[in-house]
Design an enzyme around this catalytic site. Structure first.
Site, mmCIF file in Angstrom:
data_model
loop_
_atom_site.group_PDB
_atom_site.id
_atom_site.type_symbol
_atom_site.label_atom_id
_atom_site.label_comp_id
_atom_site.label_asym_id
_atom_site.label_seq_id
_atom_site.Cartn_x
_atom_site.Cartn_y
_atom_site.Cartn_z
ATOM 1 N N TYR A 11 0.818 -1.218 0.000
ATOM 2 C CA TYR A 11 0.000 0.000 0.000
ATOM 3 C C TYR A 11 0.854 1.271 0.000
ATOM 4 C CZ TYR A 11 -3.404 3.434 1.803
ATOM 5 O OH TYR A 11 -4.194 4.542 2.006
ATOM 6 N N ASP A 50 12.141 -12.815 -1.992
ATOM 7 C CA ASP A 50 12.146 -12.513 -0.570
ATOM 8 C C ASP A 50 13.490 -11.916 -0.162
ATOM 9 O OD1 ASP A 50 12.264 -12.993 2.427
ATOM 10 O OD2 ASP A 50 10.307 -13.872 1.972
ATOM 11 N N ALA A 74 7.723 -5.803 5.472
ATOM 12 C CA ALA A 74 7.525 -6.268 6.860
ATOM 13 C C ALA A 74 6.090 -6.734 7.033
ATOM 14 C CB ALA A 74 7.842 -5.153 7.853
ATOM 15 N N SER A 76 2.804 -6.661 9.420
ATOM 16 C CA SER A 76 2.378 -5.522 10.239
ATOM 17 C C SER A 76 1.059 -5.715 10.984
ATOM 18 C CB SER A 76 2.276 -4.267 9.356
ATOM 19 O OG SER A 76 1.322 -4.467 8.325
ATOM 20 N N TYR A 140 4.838 -6.777 17.000
ATOM 21 C CA TYR A 140 5.056 -5.992 15.790
ATOM 22 C C TYR A 140 5.880 -4.740 16.093
ATOM 23 C CZ TYR A 140 4.000 -2.402 12.329
ATOM 24 O OH TYR A 140 4.096 -1.369 11.432
ATOM 25 N N ILE A 206 -17.677 -0.416 16.425
ATOM 26 C CA ILE A 206 -17.012 0.577 17.273
ATOM 27 C C ILE A 206 -16.623 -0.146 18.560
ATOM 28 C CG2 ILE A 206 -17.274 2.711 18.592
ATOM 29 C CD1 ILE A 206 -19.304 3.649 16.525
ATOM 30 N N ARG A 220 -7.377 8.775 16.699
ATOM 31 C CA ARG A 220 -6.165 8.352 16.013
ATOM 32 C C ARG A 220 -5.740 9.420 14.995
ATOM 33 N NH1 ARG A 220 -6.229 5.570 19.710
ATOM 34 N NH2 ARG A 220 -6.168 3.289 19.859
#
Length: 328
Positions: A11, A50, A74, A76, A140, A206, A220
């Protein structure tokens, strides 16, 4: 002279590749496509493999004159990292070791690292500054902090300069409408909300509305993915101009609550987007906002696409055109 982007079909990686292409950089992408997508690449030379595979990486470095690296590769997922820590240490930490070793062998002296604000754990003060204690609360975040520390010692021993960028939530999609967010499984709030008007789920959850915030839901920090891509290019330029290794937080300076995010998505999509209240998730802090004062001062970076409605609208435009995500 090429820039190697590991995890460049993911992404944030693919958006960074797009910015590098626009900047007329020669781009080489390494991605094992476990999370990334061929269709997400708007340019560059793709090697499927890889970073832990020494022979494979040897081929990449032999065939290309790699002058700098931008490192995204990585795992995540926080929950998965707690259930399978070995997977995260093997891929994230060992993978970074192999990458730094091949960089040392071929004399590549610059790396920009996509880190995470999860390195801080539960913040003592908000907004979070780079001087805050790093006490990760999940595997993580711990592996990302380990990767940063490894870079510090490779710099001390071998002069490989690094910039680590710590941030929370990327959102939105590329202005071309050709690339956006497609994870499996999806865990990020914006695409999860948008799955409701897409008919992929009946409601959005939520998790708790009794936090010490104005509307009771967690707050956030959200950044447009292209602003994050810009920061990686600015960090690369700092290293190219002789800048020392450093760590930078990237944030909008303001946060948005879960309810605010849902309300904005309702406005953008015109869909009611039902929300269902569920119990709190363990370990969810009430407020996570990063201070990016240092990045603004030293990298000359600040978010340019900071209107939340525009961020969600760009994501919605992409998801409407790609309701099932990428096909490859």
């Amino acid at each position: 002279m090429a820039v190697l982007v590991t995890g460049g079909a993911g992404y944030i990686g693919s958006h960074t590749v797009a910015e590098l292409i626009d900047a007329k950089e020669e781009v080489v992408v390494v991605d094992n496509l476990s999370q990334g997508h061929r269709q997400a690449l708007l340019g560059g030379k793709l090697y499927v493999g890889d970073i832990r595979d020494a022979d494979f990486m040897e081929t990449v470095f032999k065939e290309n004159d790699i002058e700098s690296v931008i490192h995204f590769a990585a795992y995540s997922l926080v929950g998965e990292s707690m259930q399978n820590p070995a997977k995260y240490y093997d891929n994230n930490v060992y993978g970074t070791q192999r990458l730094l070793e091949i960089m040392k062998k071929y004399g590549t002296k610059r790396i920009v690292f996509s880190s995470t604000a999860a390195t801080y754990g539960e913040p003592q003060t908000v907004p979070i500054e780079e001087t805050a204690p790093t006490q990760p609360t999940n595997t993580y975040g711990e592996t990302k902090l380990s990767m940063e520390k490894m870079m510090k010692w490779f710099d001390a021993a071998h002069g490989i300069k690094y910039v680590a960028l710590r941030y929370f939530n990327a959102a939105g999609a590329h202005h071309s409408g050709r690339i956006g967010e497609d994870h499996s499984p999806e865990t990020h709030l914006v695409p999860l909300i948008l799955q409701v008007p897409l008919g992929k789920r009946e409601h959005v959850s939520i998790f708790g509305d009794d936090y010490p915030t104005e509307d009771g839901t967690c707050i956030r920090d959200y950044l447009h993915v292209s602003d994050l891509a810009d920061a990686h290019l600015l960090a690369l330029e700092r290293l190219r101009s002789g800048g020392e290794s450093s760590v930078y937080n990237l944030g909008s300076g303001k946060g948005f609550s879960v309810k605010e995010m849902i309300d904005v998505a309702r406005k953008v999509t015109g869909h009611p987007i039902p929300a269902v209240l569920e119990p709190r998730r363990a370990g969810d802090p009430a407020v996570l906002i990063a201070s990016s004062a240092k990045a603004k001062r030293e990298l000359n970076w600040s978010p340019r696409r900071d209107n939340l409605e525009e961020i969600v609208e760009s994501a919605w435009n992409w998801h409407r055109q790609h309701p099932d995500g990428f096909t490859e």
